[in-house]
Design a protein around this motif. Sequence first.
Motif, PDB file in Angstrom:
ATOM      1  N   UNK A  62      42.135  89.894 -34.582  1.00  0.00           N
ATOM      2  CA  UNK A  62      41.939  88.444 -34.614  1.00  0.00           C
ATOM      3  C   UNK A  62      40.869  87.988 -33.637  1.00  0.00           C
ATOM      4  N   UNK A  63      40.869  88.540 -32.447  1.00  0.00           N
ATOM      5  CA  UNK A  63      39.932  88.089 -31.409  1.00  0.00           C
ATOM      6  C   UNK A  63      38.751  89.063 -31.283  1.00  0.00           C
ATOM      7  N   UNK A  64      38.211  89.436 -32.416  1.00  0.00           N
ATOM      8  CA  UNK A  64      37.061  90.342 -32.436  1.00  0.00           C
ATOM      9  C   UNK A  64      35.900  89.732 -31.645  1.00  0.00           C
ATOM     10  N   UNK A  65      35.299  90.558 -30.794  1.00  0.00           N
ATOM     11  CA  UNK A  65      34.209  90.105 -29.927  1.00  0.00           C
ATOM     12  C   UNK A  65      33.078  91.117 -30.031  1.00  0.00           C
ATOM     13  N   UNK A  66      31.972  90.705 -30.605  1.00  0.00           N
ATOM     14  CA  UNK A  66      30.860  91.620 -30.860  1.00  0.00           C
ATOM     15  C   UNK A  66      30.321  92.250 -29.584  1.00  0.00           C
ATOM     16  N   UNK A  67      30.596  91.653 -28.417  1.00  0.00           N
ATOM     17  CA  UNK A  67      30.100  92.207 -27.160  1.00  0.00           C
ATOM     18  C   UNK A  67      30.975  93.365 -26.658  1.00  0.00           C
ATOM     19  N   UNK A  68      32.125  93.549 -27.270  1.00  0.00           N
ATOM     20  CA  UNK A  68      33.027  94.628 -26.853  1.00  0.00           C
ATOM     21  C   UNK A  68      32.831  95.856 -27.733  1.00  0.00           C
ATOM     22  N   UNK A 124      46.863  90.364 -32.710  1.00  0.00           N
ATOM     23  CA  UNK A 124      46.707  89.057 -32.074  1.00  0.00           C
ATOM     24  C   UNK A 124      46.483  89.133 -30.569  1.00  0.00           C
ATOM     25  N   UNK A 125      46.427  90.314 -30.022  1.00  0.00           N
ATOM     26  CA  UNK A 125      46.309  90.460 -28.565  1.00  0.00           C
ATOM     27  C   UNK A 125      44.965  89.935 -28.067  1.00  0.00           C
ATOM     28  N   UNK A 126      45.023  89.180 -26.954  1.00  0.00           N
ATOM     29  CA  UNK A 126      43.812  88.623 -26.345  1.00  0.00           C
ATOM     30  C   UNK A 126      43.326  89.451 -25.156  1.00  0.00           C
ATOM     31  N   UNK A 127      44.157  90.403 -24.725  1.00  0.00           N
ATOM     32  CA  UNK A 127      43.861  91.120 -23.481  1.00  0.00           C
ATOM     33  C   UNK A 127      43.181  92.468 -23.718  1.00  0.00           C
ATOM     34  N   UNK A 128      42.562  92.642 -24.872  1.00  0.00           N
ATOM     35  CA  UNK A 128      41.970  93.932 -25.208  1.00  0.00           C
ATOM     36  C   UNK A 128      40.517  94.021 -24.743  1.00  0.00           C
ATOM     37  N   UNK A 129      40.150  95.150 -24.189  1.00  0.00           N
ATOM     38  CA  UNK A 129      38.740  95.360 -23.833  1.00  0.00           C
ATOM     39  C   UNK A 129      37.976  96.086 -24.945  1.00  0.00           C
ATOM     40  N   UNK A 130      38.676  96.363 -26.041  1.00  0.00           N
ATOM     41  CA  UNK A 130      38.063  96.931 -27.244  1.00  0.00           C
ATOM     42  C   UNK A 130      38.424  96.064 -28.444  1.00  0.00           C
ATOM     43  N   UNK A 131      37.561  96.046 -29.442  1.00  0.00           N
ATOM     44  CA  UNK A 131      37.938  95.584 -30.773  1.00  0.00           C
ATOM     45  C   UNK A 131      38.650  96.725 -31.492  1.00  0.00           C
ATOM     46  N   UNK A 132      39.459  96.381 -32.483  1.00  0.00           N
ATOM     47  CA  UNK A 132      40.117  97.400 -33.300  1.00  0.00           C
ATOM     48  C   UNK A 132      39.906  97.054 -34.764  1.00  0.00           C
ATOM     49  N   UNK A 133      39.466  98.027 -35.537  1.00  0.00           N
ATOM     50  CA  UNK A 133      39.285  97.874 -36.983  1.00  0.00           C
ATOM     51  C   UNK A 133      40.209  98.866 -37.693  1.00  0.00           C
ATOM     52  N   UNK A 134      40.890  98.407 -38.729  1.00  0.00           N
ATOM     53  CA  UNK A 134      41.649  99.299 -39.597  1.00  0.00           C
ATOM     54  C   UNK A 134      40.879  99.436 -40.907  1.00  0.00           C
ATOM     55  N   UNK A 153      28.748 102.186 -43.024  1.00  0.00           N
ATOM     56  CA  UNK A 153      27.531 101.445 -42.673  1.00  0.00           C
ATOM     57  C   UNK A 153      27.742  99.942 -42.513  1.00  0.00           C
ATOM     58  N   UNK A 154      28.851  99.418 -43.019  1.00  0.00           N
ATOM     59  CA  UNK A 154      29.121  97.982 -42.948  1.00  0.00           C
ATOM     60  C   UNK A 154      29.892  97.593 -41.697  1.00  0.00           C
ATOM     61  N   UNK A 155      30.324  98.580 -40.936  1.00  0.00           N
ATOM     62  CA  UNK A 155      31.110  98.322 -39.734  1.00  0.00           C
ATOM     63  C   UNK A 155      30.195  98.193 -38.517  1.00  0.00           C
ATOM     64  N   UNK A 156      30.670  97.513 -37.474  1.00  0.00           N
ATOM     65  CA  UNK A 156      29.900  97.506 -36.225  1.00  0.00           C
ATOM     66  C   UNK A 156      29.869  98.894 -35.623  1.00  0.00           C
TER      67      UNK A 156
END
Length: 360
Positions: A62-68, A124-134, A153-156
């Motif tokens: 949910x809180x995906x951050x392109x900088x992480x 929904x976790x906001x305290x992650x220093x990584x993004x997670x993709x399934x 190729x479509x993933x970060x």
Amino acid sequence: MVIKLGQTERLVEEAIVLLRRLIETPSFSKEEDGTAQLLEDFFNEKGIPFERLKNNIWATNLHFDITKPTILLNSHHDTVKPNKSWTLDPFKAIEKDGKLFGLGSNDAGGCLVSLIATFCYFYERKDLKYNIIIATTAEEEISGKEGLEIVAPLLPNIEFAIVGEPTEMHLAVAEKGLLVLDCTAKGKSGHAAREEGDNAIYKALKDIQWITGYQFPKVSPSLGPIKMSVTIINAGTQHNVVPDTCVFTVDVRVTDQYTLEEIIAEIQQNMQSEVVPRSIRLRPSSIPVDHPIVQEGLKLGRKTYGSPTTSDQALLDCPSLKMGPGHSGRSHSADEFIYLNEIGEGIAQYIKMLEGVVTQ
């Protein structure tokens, strides 16, 4: 962060319900429309936005951050076809003696639903220093080109990946790649009763003898030696004609000590037959033993090893760890099953390992 017992229990229950549905929906490679729809429905029910390309479904936290940096969780929802030795209905989820029977239950349904549950835990976790993709992908069983290969190729940029395959939750820190070679020995036809022709079978046999006796000098510490096996051979049209062509196939299980191009060149230099690789897509893969995710697994008492089998890891250009609930020996077997407690234990271990890596 302390794992919430009630939350994980609910995730385990949901995972088993989803696995039952997947088992009862045929999903042979290239025919995964039904299970792809099930996965769509699951994410919709959870209120989790997702993307779909052909029969591949993927979603981000949910809180995906392109900088992480980003972690990929991946497993497949296609299956092989059931063999004739099944005594149960392969498309009926049957629970007995703590086991859940059904086609794809072990390979890789249990891994898939466990990784999905893990993703939901962190969603929904906001305290992650990584993004997670399934990423739940298709065509793994045939090393197809419309599964993870078109999704990646479509993933970060992926920092590292966990690929779900049945390993008893041990840590496959390296995996052999696969190289399939089509070889053609050429001779000259003639009458078998006279001293005519140049028998292509005999020429092929010389090359096959080299294959069976040759050992590549460099041996991988985790994967062992490269293994070459002749698996198919065809020649001749009738008993009294010397064959002018003999074709054979070589299955090469490659390690991290050589590039595929180096292996092909070495084989071509030592064989008379024409050698043509079918593809150079399925490369060996690995992750350092000192990588944080591996270290978290070791803290839980898991063991590291090198896997001789090939999975979608071969399509990823990043460090990747293969692990999941279930036993590799049950894969593709008659009356395939997974222990229900393996799913709960798998989810708990995935969560604990990732907690040690992704939290601030």
